[in-house]
Motif scaffolding. Structure first.
Motif, PDB file in Angstrom:
ATOM      1  N   UNK A 309      45.446  26.621  33.431  1.00 57.80           N
ATOM      2  CA  UNK A 309      45.148  26.861  34.847  1.00 57.80           C
ATOM      3  C   UNK A 309      46.331  27.432  35.617  1.00 57.80           C
ATOM      4  N   UNK A 310      46.079  28.500  36.354  1.00 55.11           N
ATOM      5  CA  UNK A 310      47.100  29.106  37.199  1.00 55.11           C
ATOM      6  C   UNK A 310      48.155  29.918  36.485  1.00 55.11           C
ATOM      7  N   UNK A 311      48.105  29.964  35.144  1.00 49.29           N
ATOM      8  CA  UNK A 311      49.105  30.692  34.379  1.00 49.29           C
ATOM      9  C   UNK A 311      48.673  32.148  34.187  1.00 49.29           C
ATOM     10  N   UNK A 312      49.624  33.051  33.935  1.00 52.06           N
ATOM     11  CA  UNK A 312      49.290  34.472  33.770  1.00 52.06           C
ATOM     12  C   UNK A 312      48.261  34.702  32.668  1.00 52.06           C
ATOM     13  N   UNK A 313      47.390  35.682  32.919  1.00 49.48           N
ATOM     14  CA  UNK A 313      46.303  36.026  32.009  1.00 49.48           C
ATOM     15  C   UNK A 313      46.636  37.333  31.312  1.00 49.48           C
ATOM     16  N   UNK A 314      46.284  37.439  30.055  1.00 51.46           N
ATOM     17  CA  UNK A 314      46.492  38.683  29.317  1.00 51.46           C
ATOM     18  C   UNK A 314      45.950  39.849  30.149  1.00 51.46           C
ATOM     19  N   UNK A 317      42.371  41.371  29.883  1.00 52.07           N
ATOM     20  CA  UNK A 317      41.318  40.544  30.451  1.00 52.07           C
ATOM     21  C   UNK A 317      41.316  40.598  31.968  1.00 52.07           C
ATOM     22  N   UNK A 318      42.487  40.443  32.562  1.00 48.93           N
ATOM     23  CA  UNK A 318      42.578  40.428  34.025  1.00 48.93           C
ATOM     24  C   UNK A 318      42.026  41.717  34.615  1.00 48.93           C
ATOM     25  N   UNK A 319      42.368  42.847  33.997  1.00 45.75           N
ATOM     26  CA  UNK A 319      41.930  44.122  34.533  1.00 45.75           C
ATOM     27  C   UNK A 319      40.435  44.328  34.432  1.00 45.75           C
ATOM     28  N   UNK A 320      39.864  44.064  33.264  1.00 46.42           N
ATOM     29  CA  UNK A 320      38.447  44.376  33.082  1.00 46.42           C
ATOM     30  C   UNK A 320      37.533  43.359  33.763  1.00 46.42           C
ATOM     31  N   UNK A 351      42.853  39.555  39.206  1.00 45.76           N
ATOM     32  CA  UNK A 351      43.801  40.650  38.990  1.00 45.76           C
ATOM     33  C   UNK A 351      45.234  40.201  39.249  1.00 45.76           C
ATOM     34  N   UNK A 352      45.436  39.373  40.266  1.00 46.55           N
ATOM     35  CA  UNK A 352      46.780  38.901  40.615  1.00 46.55           C
ATOM     36  C   UNK A 352      47.424  38.064  39.516  1.00 46.55           C
TER      37      UNK A 352
END
Length: 636
Positions: A309-314, A317-320, A351-352
């Motif tokens: 939770x709350x940690x950066x996402x690959x 994945x975040x973009x799409x 996205x953030x």
């Protein structure tokens, strides 16, 4: 992608008998005519292919309508090259002068005789609208959860235990992605992840592929009305599931539902995975299991996170995923602005969280080898571009910042070493086209120029064109690798995007060639879209189609599903086999083998996941291609 494979085993191979329309060949060399079995629009270039053992320059052809009237005649062209030992020549038949709507066949006469399958000349909306609606039917058949649509496959509610799913820490596999090397650890739950779509011929559900499919369906809906309410409803069904996979309060993105590989390193085999069974999905709900049983995780499917939770996402994945929510916001901006703003906020939050300094391995699925993606700047460009377009529609103050980010990631992609073409693993063509549209709309200064975006679209098409020039049937994708058919549709879609962005028709014939190839104008004479044309896969590597469908290929088929298509010959050595699998084809023959060549092969067999498995992303890419072709106006 790598089509998600099931447990392989060597099995006697076979194929459904293709429906050839050849004439009497007594005393004559073998000949076959290949056409796009769906058809052509009146004004586009049109070609068919004559396969013979040796070039026959004296052969002629006639095109006849259903009443037998001659609509066109001509002489076959020169050989474009040898295909295999049986077919030493592939000659082109130019059908371009045929413009009158109707149904037709090609008849070849002279030293050889052959008759083509029937094809149609029709306006784009009519020709592609039927295909789009069939693609939507495929997604309806892929539904999971309580809101299934029966379709011809008599679907039943399935995986209702997903309403109360347990969250586990990410599974750790060995270096070959085959064996779990540590016990699964519970980290949360229960959460509701019911619904969505089964990913392919199995019953796993992935955020990585679902977000691509949802974005594609929304793009198609935005582009043309021919998909109608069913397309809109299916796109919304997919987004509703993505909404469950994103917890906006804790900023958690869930990656996957189900376990694809369950073997343990101690050899005990005490965890069975989705790929260890061949069954209907509702059978999982009927299991009587308790914790510790081998089938426990079949009924009570684990959920895995993309990150804590709350940690950066690959960033892929975040973009799409952000793009999927932002596209929904664009479509809702006028009629439902409140919902649109909520969708935009979720897109922005996802996205953030993008990790823009990822490690060597992007997060796509567990195990990673199911979807070994390597590019991510294109996803970030895609996400920022769709955020900016949604912001522009909703007059959001962050629109300029998102536009600048889209420019930045476009430039980063253009200088990367992972340049590709449109498909699950690369969405740059979609991002470039919409970013060019965005620049035209707001006229703001940009870090990356429209000319650079156009040049990269041309780069993708030039790569495909160069390959097509070396292939007798003008295939622009690598037919010895996975995803040959979706990459072909991706090239066709990109060519249309290029024309819409630039008004330059230079790749028009190439786009038509790619669509024609995927719909029957290929060595095997098969359309790779189920239900499209005369000859198409009748034995897809798909559990529901195999167990609940009509194996004779009548009405009970997985209509609209797109298969991987040809692959390298050596990859078909091992096929899936399960005691519960219905034998298909029943005659254990393989007539398509006659047409294998150039180190490639196609097999229509329930166990041939390498060539005959359908997948959501395959079908989404085809649907995009059809939607772009059906569009009446340019996007920029």
């Amino acid at each position: 992608m790598f089509a998600v494979c099931l447990a392989p085993a060597i099995l006697a191979v076979g194929c459904f008998q293709p429906a050839h329309e050849s004439g009497d060949r007594s005393g004559s060399p073998r000949a076959e005519v290949r056409v796009d079995q769906v058809g052509y629009t009146p004004d586009e270039s049109k070609h068919a292919y004559l396969m013979t053992d040796t070039a026959t320059p004296a052969a002629t052809f006639r095109v006849r309508d259903t009443a037998g009237n001659e609509a066109l005649s001509g002489r076959v062209g020169n050989s474009a090259g040898q295909w295999n030992d049986t077919f030493g020549a592939v000659q082109v038949l130019d059908l371009s002068p045929l413009t009158t709507p109707g149904d037709y066949r090609v008849e070849v006469s002279g030293p050889v005789t052959a008759v083509s399958p029937r094809f149609r000349i029709a306006p784009a909306g009519e020709l592609f609208g039927t295909l789009i609606r069939d693609n939507v039917r495929y997604f309806q058949a892929q539904r999971d959860g309580a809101e299934v649509i029966p379709t011809d496959l008599r679907r039943q509610p399935s995986h209702l235990s997903d309403r109360q799913a347990t969250v586990y820490d990410k599974p750790v596999y060995d270096s070959d992605d085959q064996v779990l090397t540590k016990p699964l650890e519970i980290v949360g739950g229960p959460i509701d992840v019911a619904g969505g779509w089964n990913d392919a011929g199995d019953f796993l559900k992935f955020t990585h592929t679902a977000s691509y499919s949802v974005a594609s369906l929304f793009l198609a809906q935005r582009t043309t009305p021919v998909g109608g309410p069913s397309l809109a409803a299916e796109a919304r069904h997919g987004l509703d599931w993505l909404d469950k996979m994103w917890d906006d309060q804790s900023r958690t993105l869930y990656l996957q539902v189900g376990l694809g590989k369950g073997d343990t390193d101690d050899g005990s085999g005490n965890i069975r995975s989705d790929h260890d069974l061949w069954r209907l999905p509702e059978a999982d709900d009927a299991m009587h299991v308790r914790a510790g049983d081998p089938d426990y995780l079949i009924k009570h499917r684990p959920v895995f996170r993309a990150a804590p939770p709350g940690q950066p996402i690959s960033p892929n994945l975040a973009g799409r995923v952000a793009a999927a929510f932002a596209l929904a916001a664009q479509l809702d901006a006028t009629d439902n602005p409140a919902r649109a703003r909520a969708e935009l906020e979720k897109a922005a939050h996802i996205y953030e969280l993008a990790d823009t300094s990822p490690g060597d391995e992007l997060v796509t699925a567990f195990p990673h080898s199911f979807y070994p993606e390597v590019s991510w700047q294109d996803d970030m460009e895609f996400g920022a571009t769709e955020l900016a377009l949604a912001g522009y529609a909703l007059r959001d103050s962050r629109t300029t910042d998102w536009t600048q980010q889209a420019d930045h990631w476009a430039e980063q992609y253009l200088t990367s070493e992972t340049l590709g073409t449109l498909g699950l693993g690369d969405v740059s063509a979609l991002a470039h086209a919409d970013l060019a549209h965005l620049h035209a709309a707001d006229r703001s200064s940009s870090e990356v120029s429209r000319a650079q975006l156009v040049a990269d679209l041309a780069r993708q098409l030039d790569d495909g064109s160069a390959r097509a020039a070396r292939d007798p049937f003008r295939a622009g994708a690598d037919i010895t690798d996975f995803d040959s058919v979706p990459h072909t549709f991706g090239l066709a879609a990109t060519a249309v995007l290029y024309r819409q962005v630039t008004a330059d028709p230079r790749y028009g014939a190439f786009a038509t060639q790619q669509r024609n190839w995927a719909l029957g104008a290929n060595p095997w004479g098969s359309s790779f879209v189920i239900g499209a044309g005369t000859t198409f896969p009748r034995c897809p590597a798909h559990q529901v189609a195999n167990l609940a469908g009509d194996l004779d290929g009548g009405n009970g088929i997985l209509r609209g599903g797109v298969v991987n298509g040809p692959n390298a010959s050596h990859k078909l050595a091992d096929l899936n086999s399960f005691p519960s699998m219905r034998t298909c084809p029943s005659n254990h023959g393989n007539p398509f083998a006659t047409f294998d060549g150039h180190e490639s092969a196609f097999m229509d067999h329930a166990g041939a996941w390498q060539t005959a498995e359908t997948a959501d992303d395959f079908t989404a890419t085809a649907l995009l291609s059809f939607a772009f072709s059906a569009a009446e106006s340019p996007i920029a």
